[in-house]
Design a protein around this motif. Structure first.
Motif, PDB file in Angstrom:
ATOM      1  N   VAL A  45      12.689   3.822  -8.766  1.00 10.39           N
ATOM      2  CA  VAL A  45      12.413   2.967  -7.617  1.00 10.39           C
ATOM      3  C   VAL A  45      11.045   3.324  -7.045  1.00 10.39           C
ATOM      4  CG1 VAL A  45      14.837   2.628  -7.020  1.00 10.39           C
ATOM      5  CG2 VAL A  45      13.607   4.561  -6.050  1.00 10.39           C
ATOM      6  N   SER A  46      10.420   2.348  -6.409  1.00 13.05           N
ATOM      7  CA  SER A  46       9.078   2.560  -5.863  1.00 13.05           C
ATOM      8  C   SER A  46       9.114   2.650  -4.344  1.00 13.05           C
ATOM      9  CB  SER A  46       8.148   1.417  -6.289  1.00 13.05           C
ATOM     10  OG  SER A  46       8.592   0.187  -5.743  1.00 13.05           O
ATOM     11  N   LYS A  47       8.157   3.402  -3.808  1.00  8.56           N
ATOM     12  CA  LYS A  47       7.977   3.524  -2.365  1.00  8.56           C
ATOM     13  C   LYS A  47       6.493   3.368  -2.069  1.00  8.56           C
ATOM     14  CE  LYS A  47      11.851   6.763  -1.917  1.00  8.56           C
ATOM     15  NZ  LYS A  47      12.266   8.147  -1.517  1.00  8.56           N
ATOM     16  N   LEU A  48       6.204   2.736  -0.941  1.00 11.59           N
ATOM     17  CA  LEU A  48       4.812   2.479  -0.579  1.00 11.59           C
ATOM     18  C   LEU A  48       4.176   3.715   0.039  1.00 11.59           C
ATOM     19  CD1 LEU A  48       2.690   0.163  -0.417  1.00 11.59           C
ATOM     20  CD2 LEU A  48       3.479  -0.203   1.936  1.00 11.59           C
ATOM     21  N   ASN A  49       3.015   4.122  -0.500  1.00 11.98           N
ATOM     22  CA  ASN A  49       2.255   5.222   0.088  1.00 11.98           C
ATOM     23  C   ASN A  49       1.434   4.714   1.273  1.00 11.98           C
ATOM     24  OD1 ASN A  49       3.029   7.333  -1.661  1.00 11.98           O
ATOM     25  ND2 ASN A  49       1.542   6.679  -3.198  1.00 11.98           N
ATOM     26  N   SER A  50       1.034   5.621   2.133  1.00 12.04           N
ATOM     27  CA  SER A  50       0.159   5.237   3.246  1.00 12.04           C
ATOM     28  C   SER A  50      -1.213   4.874   2.679  1.00 12.04           C
ATOM     29  CB  SER A  50       0.022   6.396   4.238  1.00 12.04           C
ATOM     30  OG  SER A  50      -0.608   7.503   3.621  1.00 12.04           O
ATOM     31  N   PRO A  51      -1.929   3.936   3.312  1.00  8.37           N
ATOM     32  CA  PRO A  51      -3.247   3.514   2.810  1.00  8.37           C
ATOM     33  C   PRO A  51      -4.222   4.669   2.615  1.00  8.37           C
ATOM     34  CG  PRO A  51      -2.483   1.997   4.496  1.00  8.37           C
ATOM     35  CD  PRO A  51      -1.518   3.150   4.495  1.00  8.37           C
ATOM     36  N   GLU A  52      -4.055   5.743   3.394  1.00  2.00           N
ATOM     37  CA  GLU A  52      -4.959   6.892   3.254  1.00  2.00           C
ATOM     38  C   GLU A  52      -4.851   7.554   1.882  1.00  2.00           C
ATOM     39  OE1 GLU A  52      -2.825   6.471   5.755  1.00  2.00           O
ATOM     40  OE2 GLU A  52      -4.240   5.883   7.344  1.00  2.00           O
ATOM     41  N   ALA A  53      -3.700   7.377   1.228  1.00  2.00           N
ATOM     42  CA  ALA A  53      -3.487   8.010  -0.072  1.00  2.00           C
ATOM     43  C   ALA A  53      -3.991   7.137  -1.225  1.00  2.00           C
ATOM     44  CB  ALA A  53      -1.999   8.317  -0.270  1.00  2.00           C
ATOM     45  N   TRP A  54      -4.336   5.889  -0.935  1.00  2.00           N
ATOM     46  CA  TRP A  54      -4.790   4.992  -1.997  1.00  2.00           C
ATOM     47  C   TRP A  54      -6.176   5.408  -2.480  1.00  2.00           C
ATOM     48  CZ3 TRP A  54      -3.650  -0.521   0.392  1.00  2.00           C
ATOM     49  CH2 TRP A  54      -2.294  -0.591   0.729  1.00  2.00           C
ATOM     50  N   LYS A  55      -6.428   5.179  -3.754  1.00  2.00           N
ATOM     51  CA  LYS A  55      -7.755   5.397  -4.323  1.00  2.00           C
ATOM     52  C   LYS A  55      -8.299   4.046  -4.778  1.00  2.00           C
ATOM     53  CE  LYS A  55      -7.142  10.194  -5.822  1.00  2.00           C
ATOM     54  NZ  LYS A  55      -8.129  10.714  -4.859  1.00  2.00           N
ATOM     55  N   THR A  56      -9.418   3.659  -4.190  1.00  2.98           N
ATOM     56  CA  THR A  56      -9.996   2.342  -4.464  1.00  2.98           C
ATOM     57  C   THR A  56     -11.291   2.475  -5.245  1.00  2.98           C
ATOM     58  OG1 THR A  56      -9.038   1.492  -2.411  1.00  2.98           O
ATOM     59  CG2 THR A  56     -10.798   0.192  -3.417  1.00  2.98           C
ATOM     60  N   GLN A  57     -11.470   1.569  -6.191  1.00  3.83           N
ATOM     61  CA  GLN A  57     -12.651   1.627  -7.057  1.00  3.83           C
ATOM     62  C   GLN A  57     -13.133   0.205  -7.319  1.00  3.83           C
ATOM     63  OE1 GLN A  57     -12.146   2.475 -11.419  1.00  3.83           O
ATOM     64  NE2 GLN A  57     -13.056   4.422 -10.811  1.00  3.83           N
ATOM     65  N   GLU A  58     -14.400  -0.046  -7.112  1.00  4.71           N
ATOM     66  CA  GLU A  58     -14.966  -1.374  -7.362  1.00  4.71           C
ATOM     67  C   GLU A  58     -15.276  -1.513  -8.855  1.00  4.71           C
ATOM     68  OE1 GLU A  58     -15.111  -3.716  -5.097  1.00  4.71           O
ATOM     69  OE2 GLU A  58     -14.356  -2.339  -3.558  1.00  4.71           O
ATOM     70  N   VAL A  59     -14.739  -2.572  -9.457  1.00  3.10           N
ATOM     71  CA  VAL A  59     -14.974  -2.840 -10.883  1.00  3.10           C
ATOM     72  C   VAL A  59     -15.339  -4.323 -11.036  1.00  3.10           C
ATOM     73  CG1 VAL A  59     -13.624  -0.994 -11.957  1.00  3.10           C
ATOM     74  CG2 VAL A  59     -12.441  -2.999 -11.084  1.00  3.10           C
ATOM     75  N   PRO A  60     -16.535  -4.700 -10.613  1.00  2.59           N
ATOM     76  CA  PRO A  60     -16.940  -6.115 -10.638  1.00  2.59           C
ATOM     77  C   PRO A  60     -16.895  -6.749 -12.021  1.00  2.59           C
ATOM     78  CG  PRO A  60     -18.827  -4.657 -10.272  1.00  2.59           C
ATOM     79  CD  PRO A  60     -17.599  -3.819 -10.114  1.00  2.59           C
ATOM     80  N   GLU A  61     -17.033  -5.933 -13.060  1.00  6.12           N
ATOM     81  CA  GLU A  61     -16.991  -6.488 -14.422  1.00  6.12           C
ATOM     82  C   GLU A  61     -15.613  -7.024 -14.796  1.00  6.12           C
ATOM     83  OE1 GLU A  61     -15.979  -2.100 -14.777  1.00  6.12           O
ATOM     84  OE2 GLU A  61     -17.320  -3.370 -13.599  1.00  6.12           O
TER      85      GLU A  61
END
Length: 335
Positions: free
Chosen positions: A260-276
């Motif tokens: 089962v999945s649980k939502l992490n807090s936004p602070e734990a997210w890792k974001t990466q821009e991949v325009p390609e």
């Protein structure tokens, strides 16, 4: 004296976690039984299923044989083949002991409660350590600008000169990307996810899990998903050239053993821009998000609902519009 009735149980989750296939385990257990003069009455096995869950066909059949007293000895390669959850392992041991059934493993012989406790704990610790190492490895991939795994609809693995997949790399699948763009356009134009899915099926376009031409079945939730969790075609931020990792965390349910999945807090997210990897242009993405937000606000104003959660009275004032019998406008609002 009649030879002991022996059943063999073999299991593996993946080649990575257990190098010995079920065939290897069965062969070695069979040789051991022959040396002991035991009679093998049945063989149970599970392939590609985690030992952290008891919901395994082979395991359940083995348990039924034990409870029916159709066996004298359960023979396994190692205790972690039987289970990797201490609770499941102990429960099986109790059931076997109650029916006067012995549990034997290769190299260890007959297992007692102390073996079950110690080896069961070690097996559980192995799973925790494996999860930690896997997570660290995936985090490292993200930091290096690579994909952490998984393959979203609209993309394919990048191949090297020999045709082998290059780990952590993706490229746009133009055929699927055209379907993604179609879904976004039609939704932005007012079509409901239910209607979009129906039209895609009518056009025999394979759904994300379909393998052959015309296979697979599009569903409303495949398109709509969950905005907060980032699931569904309309909420996959990779389509706008942004990769988000660690939005969700997963664990086994203690009762069912299901993931089962649980939502992490936004602070734990890792974001990466991949325009390609962008498939959906910003204006179209924003139009879809605006419509989702507007419909979300409309739902908040409604009061009367059916047992299934479909609204009896829509924001459009149609008291009879609900479920699949909705008018086109009401379907769009309810989806």
């Amino acid at each position: 004296m009649a030879p002991a009735r022996v059943v063999i149980y073999a299991r593996f989750s993946s080649d990575l976690q257990n190098p010995k296939s079920t065939e290897d385990q069965i062969r070695e257990c069979s040789a051991h039984a022959k040396r002991e003069g035991w009679k093998i009455t049945e063989i149970f096995q599970d392939q590609g299923i985690s030992g952290a869950t008891a919901e395994r066909p082979g395991y359940q059949a083995l348990l039924a044989a034990v409870q029916a007293r159709a066996v004298d000895i359960v023979l396994i390669e190692h205790i972690d083949r039987l289970a990797r959850d201490t609770e499941h392992m102990t429960a099986f041991y109790k059931a076997a002991t109650h029916e006067d059934v012995e549990i034997h493993s290769l190299g260890k012989g007959k297992l007692g409660i102390l073996d079950i406790g110690i080896m069961g704990t070690l097996a559980a610790l192995y799973l925790e350590d494996l999860a930690d190492k896997t997570r660290r490895g995936l985090a490292g991939r993200i930091e290096r600008g690579k994909s952490a795994g998984g393959l979203s609809y609209g993309y394919r693995r990048t191949l090297d000169d020999r045709g082998d997949p290059i780990k952590g790399t993706l490229e746009i699948d133009e055929t699927q990307a055209a379907v993604v763009a179609r879904i976004f356009r039609e939704y932005a134009d007012g079509k409901s996810p239910l209607r979009i899915a129906s039209d895609l099926n009518a056009d025999k376009i394979p759904a994300p899990r379909g393998r052959d031409e015309g296979s697979g079945h599009w569903k409303q939730n495949t398109i709509n998903g969950n905005r907060e969790r980032g699931t569904g075609i309309l909420n996959n931020e990779l389509y706008q050239g942004r990769r988000i990792w660690n939005r969700l965390r997963y664990s086994k349910h203690p009762d069912t053993g299901r993931r089962v999945s649980k939502l992490n807090s936004p602070e734990a997210w890792k974001t990466q821009e991949v325009p390609e990897l962008r498939i959906v242009e910003e204006d179209l993405w924003n139009a879809v998000k605006a419509r989702q937000e507007a419909l979300s606000k409309q739902r908040g104003k409604r009061t009367a609902t059916t047992k299934t959660g479909y609204l009896l009275r829509s924001a459009f004032g149609d008291a009879n519009s609900c479920c699949r019998a909705c008018s086109p406008a009401a379907i769009a609002a309810a989806s």
